[in-house]
Write a protein that holds these residues in place. Structure first.
Motif, PDB file in Angstrom:
ATOM      1  N   VAL A 118     -60.414 -53.176  52.098  1.00  0.00           N
ATOM      2  CA  VAL A 118     -59.568 -53.475  50.941  1.00  0.00           C
ATOM      3  C   VAL A 118     -58.105 -53.450  51.367  1.00  0.00           C
ATOM      4  CG1 VAL A 118     -58.898 -52.739  48.620  1.00  0.00           C
ATOM      5  CG2 VAL A 118     -61.277 -52.477  49.376  1.00  0.00           C
ATOM      6  N   ILE A 119     -57.383 -54.489  50.970  1.00  0.00           N
ATOM      7  CA  ILE A 119     -55.948 -54.607  51.228  1.00  0.00           C
ATOM      8  C   ILE A 119     -55.216 -54.386  49.908  1.00  0.00           C
ATOM      9  CG2 ILE A 119     -54.086 -56.167  51.923  1.00  0.00           C
ATOM     10  CD1 ILE A 119     -56.164 -57.571  53.729  1.00  0.00           C
ATOM     11  N   ALA A 120     -54.216 -53.511  49.936  1.00  0.00           N
ATOM     12  CA  ALA A 120     -53.407 -53.245  48.748  1.00  0.00           C
ATOM     13  C   ALA A 120     -52.204 -54.175  48.751  1.00  0.00           C
ATOM     14  CB  ALA A 120     -52.945 -51.787  48.748  1.00  0.00           C
ATOM     15  N   ASP A 121     -52.103 -55.001  47.718  1.00  0.00           N
ATOM     16  CA  ASP A 121     -50.984 -55.925  47.548  1.00  0.00           C
ATOM     17  C   ASP A 121     -49.911 -55.199  46.752  1.00  0.00           C
ATOM     18  OD1 ASP A 121     -49.243 -58.001  46.937  1.00  0.00           O
ATOM     19  OD2 ASP A 121     -50.865 -59.446  46.699  1.00  0.00           O
ATOM     20  N   ILE A 122     -48.904 -54.722  47.459  1.00  0.00           N
ATOM     21  CA  ILE A 122     -47.893 -53.851  46.871  1.00  0.00           C
ATOM     22  C   ILE A 122     -46.845 -54.672  46.121  1.00  0.00           C
ATOM     23  CG2 ILE A 122     -46.151 -52.093  47.366  1.00  0.00           C
ATOM     24  CD1 ILE A 122     -49.161 -51.304  47.952  1.00  0.00           C
ATOM     25  N   LEU A 179     -52.257 -53.408  54.110  1.00  0.00           N
ATOM     26  CA  LEU A 179     -51.192 -53.526  53.115  1.00  0.00           C
ATOM     27  C   LEU A 179     -50.643 -54.935  53.133  1.00  0.00           C
ATOM     28  CD1 LEU A 179     -48.875 -50.417  53.668  1.00  0.00           C
ATOM     29  CD2 LEU A 179     -50.397 -50.829  51.740  1.00  0.00           C
ATOM     30  N   ARG A 180     -50.188 -55.385  51.987  1.00  0.00           N
ATOM     31  CA  ARG A 180     -49.405 -56.620  51.902  1.00  0.00           C
ATOM     32  C   ARG A 180     -48.100 -56.236  51.241  1.00  0.00           C
ATOM     33  NH1 ARG A 180     -46.967 -60.043  47.730  1.00  0.00           N
ATOM     34  NH2 ARG A 180     -46.712 -62.061  48.684  1.00  0.00           N
ATOM     35  N   ILE A 181     -47.006 -56.497  51.935  1.00  0.00           N
ATOM     36  CA  ILE A 181     -45.690 -56.251  51.358  1.00  0.00           C
ATOM     37  C   ILE A 181     -44.912 -57.552  51.337  1.00  0.00           C
ATOM     38  CG2 ILE A 181     -45.614 -53.795  51.971  1.00  0.00           C
ATOM     39  CD1 ILE A 181     -43.812 -54.530  54.342  1.00  0.00           C
ATOM     40  N   ASN A 182     -43.983 -57.651  50.399  1.00  0.00           N
ATOM     41  CA  ASN A 182     -43.172 -58.845  50.221  1.00  0.00           C
ATOM     42  C   ASN A 182     -41.714 -58.454  50.450  1.00  0.00           C
ATOM     43  OD1 ASN A 182     -41.541 -60.863  49.089  1.00  0.00           O
ATOM     44  ND2 ASN A 182     -43.049 -61.382  47.533  1.00  0.00           N
ATOM     45  N   PRO A 183     -41.055 -59.050  51.435  1.00  0.00           N
ATOM     46  CA  PRO A 183     -39.657 -58.689  51.712  1.00  0.00           C
ATOM     47  C   PRO A 183     -38.744 -58.817  50.496  1.00  0.00           C
ATOM     48  CG  PRO A 183     -40.504 -60.125  53.413  1.00  0.00           C
ATOM     49  CD  PRO A 183     -41.541 -60.079  52.329  1.00  0.00           C
ATOM     50  N   GLY A 184     -39.041 -59.739  49.597  1.00  0.00           N
ATOM     51  CA  GLY A 184     -38.219 -59.920  48.409  1.00  0.00           C
ATOM     52  C   GLY A 184     -38.428 -58.834  47.375  1.00  0.00           C
ATOM     53  N   ASN A 185     -39.485 -58.028  47.541  1.00  0.00           N
ATOM     54  CA  ASN A 185     -39.798 -56.996  46.557  1.00  0.00           C
ATOM     55  C   ASN A 185     -39.412 -55.593  46.999  1.00  0.00           C
ATOM     56  OD1 ASN A 185     -40.844 -58.970  44.940  1.00  0.00           O
ATOM     57  ND2 ASN A 185     -42.966 -58.514  45.379  1.00  0.00           N
ATOM     58  N   ILE A 186     -39.613 -55.271  48.260  1.00  0.00           N
ATOM     59  CA  ILE A 186     -39.214 -53.957  48.768  1.00  0.00           C
ATOM     60  C   ILE A 186     -37.898 -54.171  49.500  1.00  0.00           C
ATOM     61  CG2 ILE A 186     -39.811 -52.015  50.249  1.00  0.00           C
ATOM     62  CD1 ILE A 186     -42.732 -52.597  49.649  1.00  0.00           C
ATOM     63  N   LYS A 187     -36.828 -53.856  48.825  1.00  0.00           N
ATOM     64  CA  LYS A 187     -35.505 -54.276  49.277  1.00  0.00           C
ATOM     65  C   LYS A 187     -34.840 -53.328  50.275  1.00  0.00           C
ATOM     66  CE  LYS A 187     -34.689 -56.530  44.820  1.00  0.00           C
ATOM     67  NZ  LYS A 187     -35.521 -57.628  45.106  1.00  0.00           N
ATOM     68  N   TYR A 188     -35.349 -52.145  50.435  1.00  0.00           N
ATOM     69  CA  TYR A 188     -34.665 -51.145  51.251  1.00  0.00           C
ATOM     70  C   TYR A 188     -35.310 -51.009  52.618  1.00  0.00           C
ATOM     71  CZ  TYR A 188     -32.886 -50.180  46.629  1.00  0.00           C
ATOM     72  OH  TYR A 188     -32.326 -50.318  45.389  1.00  0.00           O
ATOM     73  N   ALA A 238     -48.674 -44.389  48.731  1.00  0.00           N
ATOM     74  CA  ALA A 238     -49.864 -43.880  48.039  1.00  0.00           C
ATOM     75  C   ALA A 238     -51.124 -44.607  48.519  1.00  0.00           C
ATOM     76  CB  ALA A 238     -49.711 -44.028  46.528  1.00  0.00           C
ATOM     77  N   ALA A 239     -51.003 -45.914  48.751  1.00  0.00           N
ATOM     78  CA  ALA A 239     -52.143 -46.699  49.238  1.00  0.00           C
ATOM     79  C   ALA A 239     -52.579 -46.214  50.617  1.00  0.00           C
ATOM     80  CB  ALA A 239     -51.782 -48.183  49.282  1.00  0.00           C
ATOM     81  N   GLU A 272     -50.864 -46.467  38.184  1.00  0.00           N
ATOM     82  CA  GLU A 272     -52.290 -46.253  37.904  1.00  0.00           C
ATOM     83  C   GLU A 272     -53.157 -47.011  38.908  1.00  0.00           C
ATOM     84  OE1 GLU A 272     -50.167 -47.623  35.371  1.00  0.00           O
ATOM     85  OE2 GLU A 272     -49.650 -45.549  34.866  1.00  0.00           O
ATOM     86  N   ASP A 273     -52.689 -48.191  39.330  1.00  0.00           N
ATOM     87  CA  ASP A 273     -53.422 -48.975  40.319  1.00  0.00           C
ATOM     88  C   ASP A 273     -53.422 -48.261  41.665  1.00  0.00           C
ATOM     89  OD1 ASP A 273     -53.810 -51.140  38.446  1.00  0.00           O
ATOM     90  OD2 ASP A 273     -51.723 -51.679  38.811  1.00  0.00           O
ATOM     91  N   ALA A 274     -52.266 -47.720  42.045  1.00  0.00           N
ATOM     92  CA  ALA A 274     -52.167 -46.989  43.310  1.00  0.00           C
ATOM     93  C   ALA A 274     -53.100 -45.778  43.293  1.00  0.00           C
ATOM     94  CB  ALA A 274     -50.722 -46.562  43.563  1.00  0.00           C
ATOM     95  N   LYS A 275     -53.180 -45.102  42.161  1.00  0.00           N
ATOM     96  CA  LYS A 275     -54.041 -43.925  42.065  1.00  0.00           C
ATOM     97  C   LYS A 275     -55.522 -44.295  42.163  1.00  0.00           C
ATOM     98  CE  LYS A 275     -53.022 -41.475  38.494  1.00  0.00           C
ATOM     99  NZ  LYS A 275     -52.486 -40.823  37.305  1.00  0.00           N
ATOM    100  N   ALA A 276     -55.896 -45.500  41.773  1.00  0.00           N
ATOM    101  CA  ALA A 276     -57.301 -45.928  41.807  1.00  0.00           C
ATOM    102  C   ALA A 276     -57.763 -46.320  43.215  1.00  0.00           C
ATOM    103  CB  ALA A 276     -57.491 -47.115  40.860  1.00  0.00           C
ATOM    104  N   LEU A 277     -56.827 -46.499  44.141  1.00  0.00           N
ATOM    105  CA  LEU A 277     -57.174 -47.027  45.471  1.00  0.00           C
ATOM    106  C   LEU A 277     -58.094 -46.130  46.278  1.00  0.00           C
ATOM    107  CD1 LEU A 277     -53.745 -48.574  46.484  1.00  0.00           C
ATOM    108  CD2 LEU A 277     -55.812 -49.777  45.740  1.00  0.00           C
ATOM    109  N   GLU A 278     -57.974 -44.827  46.128  1.00  0.00           N
ATOM    110  CA  GLU A 278     -58.829 -43.937  46.918  1.00  0.00           C
ATOM    111  C   GLU A 278     -60.302 -44.192  46.615  1.00  0.00           C
ATOM    112  OE1 GLU A 278     -59.279 -39.278  48.242  1.00  0.00           O
ATOM    113  OE2 GLU A 278     -57.920 -39.776  46.594  1.00  0.00           O
ATOM    114  N   ALA A 279     -60.652 -44.268  45.340  1.00  0.00           N
ATOM    115  CA  ALA A 279     -62.040 -44.511  44.955  1.00  0.00           C
ATOM    116  C   ALA A 279     -62.482 -45.912  45.367  1.00  0.00           C
ATOM    117  CB  ALA A 279     -62.215 -44.330  43.448  1.00  0.00           C
ATOM    118  N   ILE A 280     -61.613 -46.883  45.204  1.00  0.00           N
ATOM    119  CA  ILE A 280     -61.969 -48.267  45.547  1.00  0.00           C
ATOM    120  C   ILE A 280     -62.173 -48.413  47.047  1.00  0.00           C
ATOM    121  CG2 ILE A 280     -61.094 -50.644  45.585  1.00  0.00           C
ATOM    122  CD1 ILE A 280     -59.741 -49.924  42.833  1.00  0.00           C
TER     123      ILE A 280
END
Length: 187
Positions: free
Chosen positions: A81-85, A103-112, A94-95, A65-73
């Protein structure tokens, strides 16, 4: 008494229309505390942050739902605006499709790695910088096993490994942030 501080040389990137790093002025970034899916509340909080002098705002994206709200924001915000994934590579895609400015990505969170490569290619095509945000609380399991705990060396290795993946895709609009909850370790 005046103190002059020498800034470390860094590459300049553009987050939307705001230049960051290099010889750009120091920029102020803050993060909203609203549920990003609540578009009106998030935009109100962004406006309040802008009124205090914020140049760039980060919003959390832990749910679809947060990703879907990014277009309007992204379209209505007066600052980039930076999306903290959080965890899902699909949220990053989607962002980017929503027109987010960073974008902000965290190596420990996106594992692939293949998903990180996909994100890098799409971000490059859209000229969207990526911040690699490493923190002690979500360090990759292999690094924790090798170092025994989230040491400064493990945190740096995590960031550099992620940077290499992005650079392998010829993506170089990278910001790096490394943090630890223990001030002594952080220093």
């Amino acid at each position: 008494m005046s103190t002059t501080i020498q800034r470390r040389k860094s590459k300049q990137v553009k987050v939307g229309w705001v230049e960051v790093g290099g010889d750009a002025p120091i920029r102020v970034q803050s993060m909203t505390t609203t549920k990003t899916a609540d578009i009106n509340a998030t935009l109100q909080q962004i406006a309040a942050l802008v009124a205090t002098g914020v140049d760039v705002v980060r919003v959390a994206v832990p749910h679809w739902e947060d990703a879907k709200a990014l277009e309007a924001i992204a379209a209505k915000s007066t600052v980039p605006v930076i999306a903290d994934i959080h965890f899902q590579w699909k949220y990053a895609m989607a962002a980017l499709e929503a027109g987010i400015h960073g974008l902000r990505i965290n190596p420990g969170n996106i594992k692939y790695q293949d998903k990180v490569r996909l994100i890098a290619r799409e971000a490059k095509a859209r000229s969207v910088p990526i911040r690699i945000g490493v923190n002690a609380g979500s360090l990759e399991k292999d690094l924790l096993a090798r170092y025994g705990r989230p040491t400064p060396e493990a945190l740096v290795e995590s960031a550099m490994n992620e940077a290499r993946i992005l650079e392998d895709e010829d993506f170089t609009d990278i910001k790096i942030s490394v943090k630890h909850s223990n001030p002594i370790e952080m220093i």
